[in-house]
Design an enzyme around this catalytic site. Structure first.
Site, PDB file in Angstrom:
ATOM      1  CE  LYS A   7      23.249  -3.854 -21.415  1.00 13.64           C
ATOM      2  NZ  LYS A   7      22.450  -4.964 -22.541  1.00 13.64           N
ATOM      3  CG  ASP A  63      24.171  -9.822 -20.798  1.00 14.94           C
ATOM      4  OD1 ASP A  63      23.738 -10.650 -19.756  1.00 14.94           O
ATOM      5  OD2 ASP A  63      23.277  -9.429 -21.497  1.00 14.94           O
ATOM      6  CE  LYS A 117      23.948 -12.396 -23.476  1.00 12.03           C
ATOM      7  NZ  LYS A 117      22.790 -12.109 -24.169  1.00 12.03           N
ATOM      8  CG  ASP A 137      25.993  -6.418 -22.615  1.00 12.07           C
ATOM      9  OD1 ASP A 137      25.342  -5.315 -23.717  1.00 12.07           O
ATOM     10  OD2 ASP A 137      25.172  -6.438 -21.684  1.00 12.07           O
ATOM     11  CG  ASP A 161      20.207 -12.540 -21.823  1.00 14.79           C
ATOM     12  OD1 ASP A 161      20.998 -11.714 -21.540  1.00 14.79           O
ATOM     13  OD2 ASP A 161      20.342 -13.160 -23.095  1.00 14.79           O
ATOM     14  CD  GLU A 203      21.485  -7.322 -19.574  1.00 16.67           C
ATOM     15  OE1 GLU A 203      20.955  -8.143 -20.102  1.00 16.67           O
ATOM     16  OE2 GLU A 203      22.379  -6.922 -20.197  1.00 16.67           O
ATOM     17  NE  ARG A 231      14.563  -5.121 -22.638  1.00 17.72           N
ATOM     18  CZ  ARG A 231      14.188  -5.822 -23.413  1.00 17.72           C
ATOM     19  NH1 ARG A 231      12.856  -5.792 -23.575  1.00 17.72           N
ATOM     20  NH2 ARG A 231      14.938  -6.158 -24.368  1.00 17.72           N
TER      21      ARG A 231
HETATM   22  N1  BES Z   1      23.524  -7.601 -24.353  1.00 19.54           N
HETATM   23  C1  BES Z   1      22.723  -8.159 -24.847  1.00 19.54           C
HETATM   24  C2  BES Z   1      22.347  -7.766 -26.308  1.00 19.54           C
HETATM   25  C3  BES Z   1      23.641  -8.024 -27.045  1.00 19.54           C
HETATM   26  C4  BES Z   1      23.462  -9.117 -28.050  1.00 19.54           C
HETATM   27  C5  BES Z   1      24.683  -7.269 -27.282  1.00 19.54           C
HETATM   28  C6  BES Z   1      24.719  -9.628 -28.968  1.00 19.54           C
HETATM   29  C7  BES Z   1      25.587  -7.377 -28.234  1.00 19.54           C
HETATM   30  C8  BES Z   1      25.594  -8.501 -29.277  1.00 19.54           C
HETATM   31  C9  BES Z   1      21.287  -7.825 -24.248  1.00 19.54           C
HETATM   32  O1  BES Z   1      21.405  -7.835 -22.703  1.00 19.54           O
HETATM   33  C10 BES Z   1      20.391  -9.241 -24.359  1.00 19.54           C
HETATM   34  O2  BES Z   1      20.755 -10.070 -24.127  1.00 19.54           O
HETATM   35  N2  BES Z   1      19.147  -9.082 -25.027  1.00 19.54           N
HETATM   36  C11 BES Z   1      18.349 -10.021 -25.227  1.00 19.54           C
HETATM   37  C12 BES Z   1      17.118  -9.518 -25.266  1.00 19.54           C
HETATM   38  C13 BES Z   1      15.930 -10.737 -25.151  1.00 19.54           C
HETATM   39  C14 BES Z   1      16.248 -11.507 -23.913  1.00 19.54           C
HETATM   40  C15 BES Z   1      14.745  -9.963 -25.306  1.00 19.54           C
HETATM   41  C16 BES Z   1      18.395 -10.421 -26.827  1.00 19.54           C
HETATM   42  O3  BES Z   1      18.957  -9.622 -27.696  1.00 19.54           O
HETATM   43  O4  BES Z   1      18.552 -11.699 -26.954  1.00 19.54           O
HETATM   44 ZN    ZN Z   2      23.118  -6.937 -21.945  1.00 15.13          ZN
HETATM   45 MN    MN Z   3      21.452  -9.524 -21.667  1.00 17.48          MN
END
Ligand code: BES
Ligand code: ZN
Ligand code: MN
Length: 490
Positions: A253, A258, A265, A276, A335, A337, A339
């Site tokens: 990835k 992000d 966020k 990210d 968010d 994104e 996947r």
């Molecule tokens: N890049 C984030 C995941 C992340 C969170 C990485 C904290 C490192 C530290 C990912 O893109 C994300 O935002 N995931 C969301 C998914 C949710 C919206 C289903 C998450 O984990 O909140």
């Molecule tokens: Zn992300």
């Molecule tokens: Mn995200």
């Protein structure tokens, strides 16, 4: 790098400090005295040889000695040696020339010290001396300029040592990429780093720009990129040995920042989001040392690169994207994104029909809730492949723990309008449902494993070979997987 780390038969005399290691069961007054170590000074500092202890003393000839506790002899493995290597350069960082004499921990007195232990020690030395100073106006030069490691003799040992240095440097390269700010390391800049790497290491590389990504119908990557003013990139990088035995695909990835997109966020939640692209950094790090490790298999890296922003035409919650393989996805949270871009990458990898796939992604915050910051989650569609990966991770000293991919959770991703939705309908199990989402884009008969490194790609504190900021997690495991890869019948 200004630090020179070299192997030596025995300890050179021209050093400013030496580093020794003592096991807890070999730490009696008599044993310490026999090694010329000052018992009283060590005991005053509470030294017992317990793992991770460090004492600063002078040896019988008056030379500064740093004594590291190694723990119980029977518990000393390659991971301990890697840790000791890092502890040696950290505690010796105020000396100019350091002599490291710790290999007697392994098969004491024998000339044939295990190659893997020497490799791990060398990795630790490089990892422990990592510094990120690119953005300092006046970086103070490191005091330590030379490390000499005693007990490395013969071709096998020196080769293992050199390989360890290369692996450590590759992981440090991944750390540099993760630590670089998202505003500087744009998708184009990250792709350019991959191009430089490919030139240096004589690897084949293909970089797709926006027009080419459109032509290739990478709808997930395009959808995430829609809110950005920076063009996306898709990088495919290939190592081909003579007479390759099978093909290993690595997917990383590469979200260079992000923000969450329109499902934005919090300020706090964004603070570390330059990390990210930690999955892509790990894959690139693997390629940085691939010639040194020289796997017998072909290795192909796939990295979708974009930031996730919220400009005027950004993908909106409710929009539907069509992924490379034709699957439609209703984006209910912009968010989620990672996947989306991985769906395209896994589709492309599947089209190339490799013998196995591993993807690495900072995919879910939930993984850190589940396992904390030092253990990644791993999910797989194939037990034998998972077993190979876990074995490699264990010897590489990177911790991971399996989560299931339960078939009945798949319905949490059913959309009312498209083939899939990008977030689960159910509250819990976010790491698992993300894994189930990815599985939809992997060919059924291809062994695949997904590693969620959202917790492990970043560290808030230094600890031996781990450094604050980007950790470079995954580089060592990927190299070990590639080194030991044997395609299985399926
Ligand atoms: N890049 C984030 C995941 C992340 C969170 C990485 C904290 C490192 C530290 C990912 O893109 C994300 O935002 N995931 C969301 C998914 C949710 C919206 C289903 C998450 O984990 O909140
Ligand atoms: Zn992300
Ligand atoms: Mn995200």
């Amino acid at each position: 790098m200004s630090l020179k780390i070299s192997p030596a038969r025995s300890l050179p005399t021209a050093v400013d400090a030496i580093v020794l290691a003592v096991a807890s069961d070999k730490c009696s007054d008599r044993a310490l005295k026999a090694r010329g170590l000052p018992v009283t000074a060590l005991r005053t500092q509470g030294f017992t040889g317990a793992a991770d202890q460090v004492a600063f003393v002078a040896d019988s000839s008056g030379r500064s000695a740093i004594v590291i506790g190694a723990g119980a002899s029977k518990s000393i493995d390659d991971n301990r040696l890697r840790r000791i290597g890092a502890q040696a350069v950290r505690s010796g960082s105020r000396s100019k020339r350091l002599g490291v004499d710790v290999l007697d921990l392994i098969e004491a007195g024998s000339a044939s010290v295990k190659a893997s232990s020497i490799r791990a020690l060398a990795e630790g030395l490089v990892l422990g001396s990592y510094r990120f100073t690119e953005y300092r106006s006046d970086p103070k030069p490191a005091v330590l300029t030379a490390v000499s490691v005693a007990g490395v003799t013969g071709k096998a040992a020196t080769d293992a040592f050199t390989q360890g240095l290369k692996i450590g440097e590759a992981q440090n390269f991944a750390r540099d990429l993760v630590n670089r700010p998202g505003g500087d390391l744009t998708p184009a800049a990250l792709a350019q780093e991959a191009v430089k790497l490919a030139r240096r290491e004589r690897l084949t590389i293909e970089v797709l720009n926006l027009a080419q990504i459109r032509r290739q119908k990478l709808g997930g990557l395009l959808g995430v990129n829609r809110g950005s003013t920076h063009e996306p990139r898709f990088v495919k990088i290939t190592y081909t040995p003579r007479a390759p035995k099978g093909t290993l695909a690595l997917v990383g990835k590469g979200i260079t920042f992000d923000s969450g997109g329109l499902s934005i966020k919090t300020g706090e939640g964004m603070m570390t989001m330059k990390m990210d692209m930690g999955g892509a950094a790990a894959v690139l790090g693997c390629f940085a040392a691939i010639r040194a490790v020289a796997p017998k298999c072909k290795v192909v890296g796939y990295m979708p690169m974009t930031d996730n922003m919220s400009d005027g035409d950004a993908t909106r919650p409710g929009d539907v994207l069509t992924i490379r393989n034709g699957t439609t996805v209703e984006v209910l949270n912009t968010d989620a994104e990672g996947r989306l871009v991985l769906a395209d990458a896994l589709s492309l990898a599947t089209e190339d029909a490799p013998d196995a796939i591993i993807d690495l992604a900072t995919l879910t915050g939930a993984v850190e809730i589940a396992l904390g910051g030092r253990i990644a989650a791993v999910m797989s569609n194939n037990d034998a492949w998972l077993d190979d990966l876990e074995t490699a991770a264990e010897s590489a000293g990177e911790r991971m723990w399996q989560l299931p991919l339960p078939a009945d959770y798949r319905s949490f991703l059913d959309s009312d309008v498209a083939d899939l939705r990008n977030i689960s309908k159910s509250r819990g199990g976010g790491t698992i449902t993300a894994g189930l989402f990815l599985q939809e884009f992997v060919g059924d008969n291809i062994p695949w494993a997904h590693i969620d490194i959202a917790g492990t790609a970043w560290s808030d504190a230094d600890d031996a070979e781990t450094t604050k900021g980007g950790t470079g997690y995954g580089v060592r495991t990927l190299l070990e997987v590639a080194r030991t890869f044997t395609p299985r019948r399926r």
